[in-house]
Design a protein around this motif. Structure first.
Motif, short mmCIF file in Angstrom:
data_model
loop_
_atom_site.label_atom_id
_atom_site.label_comp_id
_atom_site.label_asym_id
_atom_site.label_seq_id
_atom_site.Cartn_x
_atom_site.Cartn_y
_atom_site.Cartn_z
N ASP A 149 0.44 -5.92 5.58
CA ASP A 149 1.23 -6.98 4.95
C ASP A 149 1.02 -6.98 3.44
N LEU A 150 -0.22 -6.84 3.02
CA LEU A 150 -0.53 -6.82 1.60
C LEU A 150 0.07 -5.59 0.91
N THR A 151 -0.01 -4.46 1.58
CA THR A 151 0.57 -3.24 1.02
C THR A 151 2.07 -3.41 0.78
N ALA A 152 2.75 -3.97 1.77
CA ALA A 152 4.20 -4.17 1.66
C ALA A 152 4.54 -5.11 0.52
N GLU A 153 3.76 -6.18 0.35
CA GLU A 153 4.05 -7.12 -0.73
C GLU A 153 3.80 -6.51 -2.10
N ILE A 154 2.73 -5.75 -2.23
CA ILE A 154 2.47 -5.10 -3.52
C ILE A 154 3.60 -4.14 -3.88
N ARG A 155 4.03 -3.36 -2.92
CA ARG A 155 5.10 -2.41 -3.19
C ARG A 155 6.40 -3.12 -3.57
N GLN A 156 6.73 -4.16 -2.84
CA GLN A 156 7.99 -4.85 -3.07
C GLN A 156 7.95 -5.74 -4.31
N SER A 157 6.88 -6.51 -4.46
CA SER A 157 6.83 -7.52 -5.51
C SER A 157 6.29 -7.04 -6.84
N VAL A 158 5.53 -5.95 -6.81
CA VAL A 158 4.93 -5.45 -8.05
C VAL A 158 5.52 -4.09 -8.44
N VAL A 159 5.32 -3.11 -7.58
CA VAL A 159 5.66 -1.74 -7.96
C VAL A 159 7.16 -1.55 -8.17
N LYS A 160 7.97 -1.97 -7.22
CA LYS A 160 9.40 -1.75 -7.34
C LYS A 160 10.02 -2.54 -8.48
N ARG A 161 9.48 -3.70 -8.76
CA ARG A 161 10.04 -4.53 -9.83
C ARG A 161 9.59 -4.07 -11.21
N LEU A 162 8.35 -3.64 -11.33
CA LEU A 162 7.88 -3.19 -12.64
C LEU A 162 8.32 -1.77 -12.96
N PHE A 163 8.40 -0.95 -11.93
CA PHE A 163 8.69 0.47 -12.16
C PHE A 163 9.89 0.91 -11.32
N PRO A 164 11.08 0.40 -11.61
CA PRO A 164 12.25 0.72 -10.79
C PRO A 164 12.63 2.20 -10.81
N LEU A 165 12.26 2.91 -11.88
CA LEU A 165 12.64 4.32 -11.99
C LEU A 165 11.56 5.27 -11.46
N SER A 166 10.35 4.78 -11.36
CA SER A 166 9.26 5.69 -10.95
C SER A 166 8.43 5.13 -9.80
N HIS A 167 8.97 4.14 -9.10
CA HIS A 167 8.17 3.51 -8.04
C HIS A 167 7.85 4.47 -6.89
N GLU A 168 8.71 5.46 -6.67
CA GLU A 168 8.46 6.39 -5.57
C GLU A 168 7.25 7.28 -5.81
N SER A 169 6.83 7.38 -7.06
CA SER A 169 5.66 8.21 -7.37
C SER A 169 4.36 7.42 -7.33
N VAL A 170 4.47 6.13 -7.02
CA VAL A 170 3.28 5.28 -6.95
C VAL A 170 2.85 5.12 -5.49
N VAL A 171 1.60 5.37 -5.23
CA VAL A 171 1.04 5.22 -3.89
C VAL A 171 0.21 3.93 -3.85
N VAL A 172 0.50 3.08 -2.88
CA VAL A 172 -0.23 1.82 -2.72
C VAL A 172 -0.98 1.88 -1.40
N THR A 173 -2.29 1.66 -1.46
CA THR A 173 -3.08 1.56 -0.23
C THR A 173 -3.94 0.30 -0.31
N VAL A 174 -4.15 -0.33 0.82
CA VAL A 174 -5.01 -1.51 0.90
C VAL A 174 -5.96 -1.31 2.07
N SER A 175 -7.24 -1.46 1.80
CA SER A 175 -8.26 -1.34 2.84
C SER A 175 -9.23 -2.49 2.72
N GLN A 176 -9.32 -3.30 3.77
CA GLN A 176 -10.20 -4.48 3.77
C GLN A 176 -9.88 -5.41 2.60
N GLY A 177 -8.60 -5.49 2.27
CA GLY A 177 -8.17 -6.38 1.20
C GLY A 177 -8.29 -5.81 -0.20
N ILE A 178 -8.84 -4.60 -0.32
CA ILE A 178 -8.99 -3.96 -1.63
C ILE A 178 -7.82 -3.02 -1.86
#
Length: 217
Positions: A149-178
């Motif tokens: 759930d956290l991974t999905a929110e970071i990707r949608q609310s942070v990565v895609k909005r800040l980096f609309p042209l390069s978001h596909e090159s950003v990898v988001v992982t969350v483990s134990q809340g980190i």
């Protein structure tokens, strides 16, 4: 830019055990024991919170049970000695009650609890009517959100909005809340903002931001 912050209304308990100003000492103690709570809001009329009675308010009766305090001790601890001789909630309760509104954010509730050294807050509307209660444990519920759930929110609310042209090159992982953000972005001036916004997401424990400027810049 991120999703709406969690509020007290999102985590509070709406089923609240309360007492009235005329509730007797033994009934208060019995309610605390039965429902395993350390404090009870005191309501009058149609649910308006007029105070809170806690275990600390009841203890003076036991403390002074075997001896009467001397004059100096009575003067030094007027509040406690008065409560030791009280038998009803209206004389035992702490008033005015420290309360919070349903639309308050979780950090606001946490700061209020810390500042006032209390474990739970009655939640009231603009008229002071009880709507629920929020405890320290309730504030920690956001940390039960899944890593997915956290991974999905970071990707949608942070990565895609800040980096609309390069978001596909950003990898988001969350483990134990980190959360860990890696990859390359075109606008590297936004990297500190991406880290701050990720930190602000409810349920995130820590952030490792390893984003780099794109080689295409």
């Amino acid at each position: 830019m991120t999703s709406t912050p969690y509020t007290v209304a999102d985590v509070m308990t709406t089923k609240v055990i309360a007492v009235t100003p005329t509730t007797g000492f033994k009934d208060i103690a019995a309610a605390m024991e039965r429902w395993r709570v350390t404090a009870l809001p005191v309501l009058e009329g149609e649910g308006r919170v007029v105070g809170v009675v806690s275990e600390a308010d009841l203890l003076p009766k036991e403390e002074f049970h075997e001896h009467r305090p001397g004059l100096i001790e009575q003067m030094r601890r007027l509040g406690d000695t008065a409560k030791a001789g009280s038998t009803r909630a209206e004389d035992l309760m702490t008033t005015p009650a420290v309360t919070i509104r349903p639309d308050a954010t979780l950090p606001q509730a946490a700061r209020l609890m810390a500042d006032r050294h209390i474990k739970r807050l009655p939640v009231v509307d603009a008229d002071g009517t009880l709507k629920g209660i929020v405890s320290r444990a309730d504030l920690l519920k956001v940390f039960l959100r899944t890593d997915e759930d956290l991974t999905a929110e970071i990707r949608q609310s942070v990565v895609k909005r800040l980096f609309p042209l390069s978001h596909e090159s950003v990898v988001v992982t969350v483990s134990q809340g980190i959360a860990t953000l890696t990859g390359q972005v075109r606008d590297d001036s936004l990297i500190p903002l991406a880290e701050r916004l990720t930190h602000s997401i409810e349920g995130i424990v820590d952030v490792h931001c390893r984003l780099l400027p794109s080689k295409e810049n």
